[in-house]
Enzyme design. Structure first.
Site, PDB file in Angstrom:
ATOM      1  N   THR A 125       0.819  -1.212   0.000  1.00  6.30           N
ATOM      2  CA  THR A 125       0.000   0.000   0.000  1.00  6.30           C
ATOM      3  C   THR A 125       0.855   1.265   0.000  1.00  6.30           C
ATOM      4  O   THR A 125       1.903   1.328   0.636  1.00  6.30           O
ATOM      5  CB  THR A 125      -0.919   0.001   1.228  1.00  6.30           C
ATOM      6  OG1 THR A 125      -1.761  -1.145   1.172  1.00  6.30           O
ATOM      7  CG2 THR A 125      -1.785   1.248   1.269  1.00  6.30           C
ATOM      8  N   GLY A 128      -1.098   6.963  -2.201  1.00  2.95           N
ATOM      9  CA  GLY A 128      -2.030   7.217  -3.300  1.00  2.95           C
ATOM     10  C   GLY A 128      -2.550   5.973  -3.973  1.00  2.95           C
ATOM     11  O   GLY A 128      -3.239   6.055  -4.997  1.00  2.95           O
ATOM     12  N   GLY A 339     -22.873  -0.267  29.680  1.00  3.75           N
ATOM     13  CA  GLY A 339     -21.812   0.683  29.990  1.00  3.75           C
ATOM     14  C   GLY A 339     -20.483   0.021  30.295  1.00  3.75           C
ATOM     15  O   GLY A 339     -19.415   0.574  30.002  1.00  3.75           O
ATOM     16  N   GLU A 362      -5.934  -5.982   3.794  1.00  2.00           N
ATOM     17  CA  GLU A 362      -5.819  -7.149   2.898  1.00  2.00           C
ATOM     18  C   GLU A 362      -6.845  -7.069   1.764  1.00  2.00           C
ATOM     19  O   GLU A 362      -7.325  -8.087   1.259  1.00  2.00           O
ATOM     20  CB  GLU A 362      -5.998  -8.470   3.671  1.00  2.00           C
ATOM     21  CG  GLU A 362      -5.091  -8.623   4.877  1.00  2.00           C
ATOM     22  CD  GLU A 362      -3.658  -8.965   4.532  1.00  2.00           C
ATOM     23  OE1 GLU A 362      -3.236  -8.628   3.424  1.00  2.00           O
ATOM     24  OE2 GLU A 362      -2.968  -9.543   5.370  1.00  2.00           O
TER      25      GLU A 362
END
Length: 381
Positions: A125, A128, A339, A362
């Site tokens: 990766t 861009g 909570g 992936e």
């Protein structure tokens, strides 16, 4: 079709689960706060044979199947999905070297990687080019007996931590046929790293940009053949997608187990909340979805082991389906805890944060749908 584990598979699962319970789970929160995974833990993983799970035994690996691997990663991720996924990425890199590397490269790197004496990172990766991986711009120019790399990789697990970077880079024309894979060792001149990323989950994994500025490596560091790097990267991702799905499944299983135990203890309106039919239905639905996801994952792993023509499609389907289900189950578990689920002490909010990224990395789940649709249409032409 036999849906039961063999004795060996059960032993593999039990061993990985027991290791995670003893050596990972008690420290997962600490490592998350520290932002790193101890090398000593990885060395122990290597000693168990889990750093080269499907690397050939000839080169120091365990020689196990992809189905065995998903059992390992589901079991390890019950303790911590972030740690299990990091180990998965390393395994993917080791397998690529075993599959496509020269004899010299295998002899040099695989014993160290399979023992986890050295750690490997997968570098595809870029800032861009994410889903459109074939548009990557990092260049490797052949100058004499060296490749000189320039460019930047993004979101790299193990950045500024690993010893070896498996780098997909452009050596030729635009598009996938112009991509090759080279190995860049830590400490190589021109290799540098960005700041450690601050992430929603997977906090135990050190993650940075990896930068190449006139970074020269020997021509012998080319993995396989020039122009084949994209196909190597994609073949690695088939198994990587199964492992990431398995890691999501294990995290969700822990969340479900915690929910069943919590519901048996928590009281409201004079009785434990597991006596309310609406909660019973929710738990039942969580269990059904988990079992369906596990069945698809195992089928995809079996197809990859048998190298069937539709293995890539099934790996994509399993990755999308399992990671979606796992995140939803973990999120339901948080709701059941109310909570308390939002508090760090109960361990549920960490699982939710960790599993969210499994739908992205992936290959995003949208890309998994695209792969599946294209394969489906091709089958019916």
């Amino acid at each position: 079709m036999d849906f039961e584990f063999t004795e060996e598979q059960q032993a593999i699962f039990d061993m990985a689960k027991a290791f995670g319970e003893e050596h990972i789970a008690p420290y997962a929160s600490q490592w998350e706060h520290e932002g790193t995974i101890p090398r000593s833990l990885l060395k122990q993983v290597g000693e168990l044979g889990l750093a080269g799970i499907y690397v050939s035994e000839e080169h120091g690996g365990s020689g196990l199947t992809r189905l065995d691997a998903v059992l390992v990663f589901e079991a390890l991720s019950m303790a911590c999905p972030a740690v299990a996924a990091f180990i998965s990425i390393h395994n993917m890199c080791a397998w690529m070297i075993d599959q496509y590397g020269s004899d010299e490269m295998k002899a040099n790197w695989l014993p160290q990687l399979c023992g986890f004496d050295k750690v490997a990172s997968y570098c595809l990766t870029e800032p861009g080019s994410g889903s459109d991986a074939a548009a990557l711009r990092t260049k490797a120019e052949l100058k004499g007996e060296q490749y000189v790399l320039n460019g930047t990789k993004a979101f790299i697990s193990g950045g500024n931590y690993s010893d070896l970077y498996v780098v997909m880079c452009r050596t030729g024309e635009d598009g996938p046929k112009g991509i090759s894979t080279v190995l860049v060792e830590a400490g190589t001149e021109g290799l540098s790293f960005g700041a450690f990323e601050k992430k929603m989950g997977w906090k135990a994994q050190p993650t940075t940009q990896v930068q190449f500025d006139d970074c020269a490596v020997p021509i012998a560091n080319l993995l396989g053949n020039e122009g084949k790097g994209f196909s190597y990267a994609m073949s690695g991702l088939d198994g990587g997608r199964l492992n990431i799905a398995a890691a999501a499944l294990g995290g969700a299983q822990t969340a479900l187990d915690k929910s069943v135990a919590y519901a048996a203890e928590r009281k409201a309106f004079g009785k434990t909340i597991d006596q309310f039919q609406s909660l019973q239905f929710r738990l039942a639905d969580m269990e059904m979805r988990m079992q369906a996801a596990r069945a698809l994952l195992f089928k995809a792993a079996s197809k990859l082991d048998n190298k069937t023509h539709d293995a890539t499609k099934f790996c994509a389907m399993a990755k999308r389906f399992v990671t979606n289900i796992a995140f939803d189950v973990a999120n339901d578990a948080l709701q059941i805890h109310g909570g308390y689920g939002y508090l760090e002490d109960y361990g549920i909010e960490k699982i939710v944060r960790d599993l969210r990224v499994h739908k992205i990395l992936e290959g995003t789940n949208e890309i998994m749908s695209m792969i599946t649709a294209r394969a489906l249409m091709a089958e019916n032409r």
